[in-house]
Design a protein around this motif. Sequence first.
Motif, PDB file in Angstrom:
ATOM      1  N   LYS A 111      29.730  41.492  30.119  1.00  0.00           N
ATOM      2  CA  LYS A 111      30.016  41.307  31.544  1.00  0.00           C
ATOM      3  C   LYS A 111      29.686  39.879  31.982  1.00  0.00           C
ATOM      4  O   LYS A 111      30.446  39.243  32.723  1.00  0.00           O
ATOM      5  CB  LYS A 111      29.209  42.309  32.373  1.00  0.00           C
ATOM      6  CG  LYS A 111      29.547  42.307  33.847  1.00  0.00           C
ATOM      7  CD  LYS A 111      28.802  43.423  34.578  1.00  0.00           C
ATOM      8  CE  LYS A 111      29.170  43.437  36.059  1.00  0.00           C
ATOM      9  NZ  LYS A 111      28.481  44.524  36.796  1.00  0.00           N
ATOM     10  N   ARG A 115      32.218  36.918  33.447  1.00  0.00           N
ATOM     11  CA  ARG A 115      31.942  36.240  34.714  1.00  0.00           C
ATOM     12  C   ARG A 115      31.812  34.729  34.513  1.00  0.00           C
ATOM     13  O   ARG A 115      32.386  33.942  35.272  1.00  0.00           O
ATOM     14  CB  ARG A 115      30.653  36.810  35.317  1.00  0.00           C
ATOM     15  CG  ARG A 115      30.195  36.089  36.578  1.00  0.00           C
ATOM     16  CD  ARG A 115      28.874  36.664  37.086  1.00  0.00           C
ATOM     17  NE  ARG A 115      28.294  35.809  38.100  1.00  0.00           N
ATOM     18  CZ  ARG A 115      28.641  35.816  39.380  1.00  0.00           C
ATOM     19  NH1 ARG A 115      29.572  36.627  39.800  1.00  0.00           N
ATOM     20  NH2 ARG A 115      28.053  34.999  40.241  1.00  0.00           N
ATOM     21  N   GLU A 185      43.580  36.396  36.730  1.00  0.00           N
ATOM     22  CA  GLU A 185      42.402  37.184  37.107  1.00  0.00           C
ATOM     23  C   GLU A 185      41.479  36.408  38.035  1.00  0.00           C
ATOM     24  O   GLU A 185      40.861  36.994  38.937  1.00  0.00           O
ATOM     25  CB  GLU A 185      41.638  37.599  35.846  1.00  0.00           C
ATOM     26  CG  GLU A 185      40.475  38.524  36.108  1.00  0.00           C
ATOM     27  CD  GLU A 185      39.743  38.946  34.835  1.00  0.00           C
ATOM     28  OE1 GLU A 185      38.676  39.568  34.950  1.00  0.00           O
ATOM     29  OE2 GLU A 185      40.242  38.634  33.731  1.00  0.00           O
ATOM     30  N   THR A 238      38.896  38.917  44.162  1.00  0.00           N
ATOM     31  CA  THR A 238      38.706  39.142  42.730  1.00  0.00           C
ATOM     32  C   THR A 238      37.334  39.753  42.498  1.00  0.00           C
ATOM     33  O   THR A 238      36.614  40.064  43.449  1.00  0.00           O
ATOM     34  CB  THR A 238      38.802  37.810  41.956  1.00  0.00           C
ATOM     35  OG1 THR A 238      37.683  36.980  42.343  1.00  0.00           O
ATOM     36  CG2 THR A 238      40.102  37.069  42.258  1.00  0.00           C
ATOM     37  N   SER A 239      36.953  39.882  41.241  1.00  0.00           N
ATOM     38  CA  SER A 239      35.613  40.383  40.925  1.00  0.00           C
ATOM     39  C   SER A 239      34.536  39.417  41.399  1.00  0.00           C
ATOM     40  O   SER A 239      33.380  39.793  41.574  1.00  0.00           O
ATOM     41  CB  SER A 239      35.481  40.602  39.413  1.00  0.00           C
ATOM     42  OG  SER A 239      35.728  39.398  38.702  1.00  0.00           O
ATOM     43  N   ASN A 242      34.869  38.452  47.322  1.00  0.00           N
ATOM     44  CA  ASN A 242      35.113  39.522  48.281  1.00  0.00           C
ATOM     45  C   ASN A 242      34.918  38.900  49.658  1.00  0.00           C
ATOM     46  O   ASN A 242      33.803  38.565  50.046  1.00  0.00           O
ATOM     47  CB  ASN A 242      34.130  40.681  48.065  1.00  0.00           C
ATOM     48  CG  ASN A 242      34.414  41.863  48.970  1.00  0.00           C
ATOM     49  OD1 ASN A 242      34.976  41.700  50.045  1.00  0.00           O
ATOM     50  ND2 ASN A 242      34.014  43.035  48.541  1.00  0.00           N
ATOM     51  N   ASP A 486      46.332  43.045  38.007  1.00  0.00           N
ATOM     52  CA  ASP A 486      44.939  42.954  38.459  1.00  0.00           C
ATOM     53  C   ASP A 486      43.984  43.505  37.399  1.00  0.00           C
ATOM     54  O   ASP A 486      44.240  44.559  36.801  1.00  0.00           O
ATOM     55  CB  ASP A 486      44.774  43.743  39.761  1.00  0.00           C
ATOM     56  CG  ASP A 486      43.394  43.569  40.360  1.00  0.00           C
ATOM     57  OD1 ASP A 486      43.195  42.619  41.126  1.00  0.00           O
ATOM     58  OD2 ASP A 486      42.516  44.389  40.045  1.00  0.00           O
ATOM     59  N   ASP A 488      40.988  44.823  37.734  1.00  0.00           N
ATOM     60  CA  ASP A 488      40.406  46.114  38.097  1.00  0.00           C
ATOM     61  C   ASP A 488      41.424  47.243  37.926  1.00  0.00           C
ATOM     62  O   ASP A 488      41.061  48.366  37.554  1.00  0.00           O
ATOM     63  CB  ASP A 488      39.892  46.078  39.538  1.00  0.00           C
ATOM     64  CG  ASP A 488      38.585  45.303  39.658  1.00  0.00           C
ATOM     65  OD1 ASP A 488      38.103  44.809  38.627  1.00  0.00           O
ATOM     66  OD2 ASP A 488      38.056  45.185  40.773  1.00  0.00           O
ATOM     67  N   LEU A 514      33.471  49.958  36.931  1.00  0.00           N
ATOM     68  CA  LEU A 514      33.770  48.870  37.855  1.00  0.00           C
ATOM     69  C   LEU A 514      32.635  48.538  38.814  1.00  0.00           C
ATOM     70  O   LEU A 514      32.547  47.432  39.308  1.00  0.00           O
ATOM     71  CB  LEU A 514      35.022  49.217  38.678  1.00  0.00           C
ATOM     72  CG  LEU A 514      36.357  49.076  37.957  1.00  0.00           C
ATOM     73  CD1 LEU A 514      37.494  49.490  38.880  1.00  0.00           C
ATOM     74  CD2 LEU A 514      36.574  47.641  37.498  1.00  0.00           C
ATOM     75  N   SER A 518      33.983  47.028  43.927  1.00  0.00           N
ATOM     76  CA  SER A 518      35.344  46.623  43.568  1.00  0.00           C
ATOM     77  C   SER A 518      36.279  46.834  44.754  1.00  0.00           C
ATOM     78  O   SER A 518      36.453  47.951  45.240  1.00  0.00           O
ATOM     79  CB  SER A 518      35.848  47.437  42.366  1.00  0.00           C
ATOM     80  OG  SER A 518      37.250  47.309  42.218  1.00  0.00           O
TER      81      SER A 518
END
Length: 597
Positions: A111, A115, A185, A238-239, A242, A486, A488, A514, A518
Motif C-alpha cells: 500500500k 501511494r 490513477e 483519487t485515493s 478527496n 478508476d 477503486d 478499500l 474511498s
Amino acid sequence: MKNGDYAEFIRTLKDKNDIVEVIGSYVKLERRGYAYWACCPFHHEKTPSFSINAADRYYHCFGCGVSGDVITFVKEYENVDFAQAVQILAARAKLEVPAYDEKSAEEAAAKKKRRDRLLALLKDSARFYLKNLYAGRAGAHLAYLDKRGISISTAKKFGLGASLDYHGLPSYLLAQGYTPEECVESGVCTRTEEGRLIDAEGERLIIPIINQLDEVIAFGGRLLVKTDRAKYKNTRETSLFNKSKTLYNVNLVKKEKRAGGLSSLIMVEGYMDAISLYEAGFKNVVASMGTSLTKEQARLCKRYTDNVFISYDGDFAGQKANLRGLDILKQEGLKVRVVPMPDGYDPDDVIQKTGADGYRACLEKAMPLIDFRIHATRLKYDLSKTDEKRDFIREALPIVKEAESATEREELLKRLSADTGVSLSSLLRDLETAKPVPSAAVEDKPPPKEDNADRERKAARFILAACLLSKPYAQDCDLTALDFSDADHRAIAEYVTAGRSAGQVRPSGIFDVLGSDSVELCEVLNLDYGDNLDSPAAERYFQDCVSALLKKSLGVRIAAERERYQNAESTGEKREILARIAEYTKKLKNDSSGGKL
C-alpha cells in the motif's frame, strides 16, 4: 500470530459484535424493512439518512457518505485508531486480542509503495508545469498572473505552473517510467474516446493542491481564454485527493502556525482568492474550493485555530443553503464570523480595487454567523414597505430563536426592533410562536453537461453496485471483460470476482480492501437507496451500462491491435491481428456478447 490467524480473529470479532447492537448502543435506531435507520452521528441532520444493512453488516450514510463495518464505526465514533477500536470491541465480546499488527508487513508495504509511486508522479508533474511557466512559451500565463497582481515570488511559493498543450505532460511522465495506468490513477491524465492519453488540465494555469504534509495530491487549473468549458477545474478525486477533506493552502498555514502562532483563519472559496490575499499579506488564508463545507474541513481548521472568518463573494449572503452549511463549523467548536463583501465582489476584487487596507476594513465588519444570517435576510426586503417589513420579521424570528442564550436572543431582538420600529414586547410574543420559514424555491437550472468520462463513471458505479450487492440480473456479468478506468472500481471488481469464485460476495468485506474513505465506494453504495437497483427499469439500465463499457473496452482493444499491426513485421502476424480486429469489430457492431468478450 500468523496473518491468516489474525484475519480469522478479526472475522470472529465482527461475528461476535452485531453491528446493529453496537451502533444501537451509541445512537437511537429505527427499523424499516431489512434496514435500520438513524440520524447520522457524523454530520448534523434532522431527517435520518444513516442506514445499517444488518444482513451484509455495514453502514452507510446517504447524506454525508460515511460508510464502513462495525470496526470502522467504533474507530470513527470514538475517535481512536484501528487497534484501539479492536480492543473496545474485543472487551465488549469478552475476547482476548492476539498480539499482531493491524495489517501484515507485506500488505502495508504494498500500500505504501503504491501511494509513494503516485506521490512521486504528482511531484514530477508539478515540476514539469513549473518549468513550463518559465521556459519562454507561457507568455499568456505570466500575463494573467501579472494582471492579477501575483508576484513571481508568490507564484513560486505556491508552485504555480503552466500546461501548454494536451500531450506534453503524458509524454514526459511516460518517459520518466510511469505507466499509463499510473498517469490516469493519479488524476493528472485522462483518456480520449480513442484511448489516447492527454493532460487532464490541458492549456490552463496550474495550481498544485498540497496537503498538510507538503505532498502534492492534485491540481487545479484556470483557463486563460473564454470558452464554453469550465473556467476552473480540479483533477478528479483519487485515493490521495478527496476534496471534502482538503483545504487549499493548509501547508503554508501550518508553517505560519509553527513560526509564530495563528489567532484565526480566513476561509475563501477559490484558490485564486487565497493566493491574492496571501500576496496582500494575509498569510492565514485557506480555500474550501467550494461553498459547501464539510465536517472534515471543519476538523482540519480546528487543528490550527478556534476562530474562522468566512470570506466568500458578495453574492454569498443570498445563498441560504450555504449559510446553514456554516453550522458545521460551529458544531466542531469553532467561533465563526462572516465577512460582508460589497455586492458582486469577491475577496480578490476587493484587494485589486482597494488594496490590503480595504480588505482589512471588511474584516473589521465581520459578524457572528447568526447576525450575518439576519443581515442576509434583511438585504432581501424594503423595510419602508409594510408588507415587506412583516415578511422580514417573519423570516428573521426563527433565526433569532436559534440563538444559544437568552441574552443573545434579547440583543438580536433589540436590533430587530430598531430596524423595523416594532416594539420589543411584540417581537418577544411573536418569537414564542415563530415557525421555520419554508425554503425558498430554487431557481431551475439546466444540469451540467456530462462528458464521456462522467457517463462511463456512472455506468461503472451502477454495474459494480448491482454486482457487489448480488442483484439477480447481475449474476452472470463477467467483470473481467470490462475495462474500469478508476483504480477503486478495479478493486471492487476484483473483490466481487474473487468472492464469486469462493461462493459468496460479502459487501462488508470491501472495507478491508478499500477502506471507508474511498470516494468511489461511497458513490457505489449510494445506489443502494430506494429502488435504484430494484426498480423495473434497473435491469435494462444495467444492460445498457454493461453495453457502454463493453463498447469502450472493445474500442480500446481495437486501437491497441491497430498499433500492433503498424509494428508487425511478418505476414502471418498481420493476419492474426486483422482477424482479432475483425472479431472485435463484429462484437462492437452486434453488441450481443452479454458481458463476455
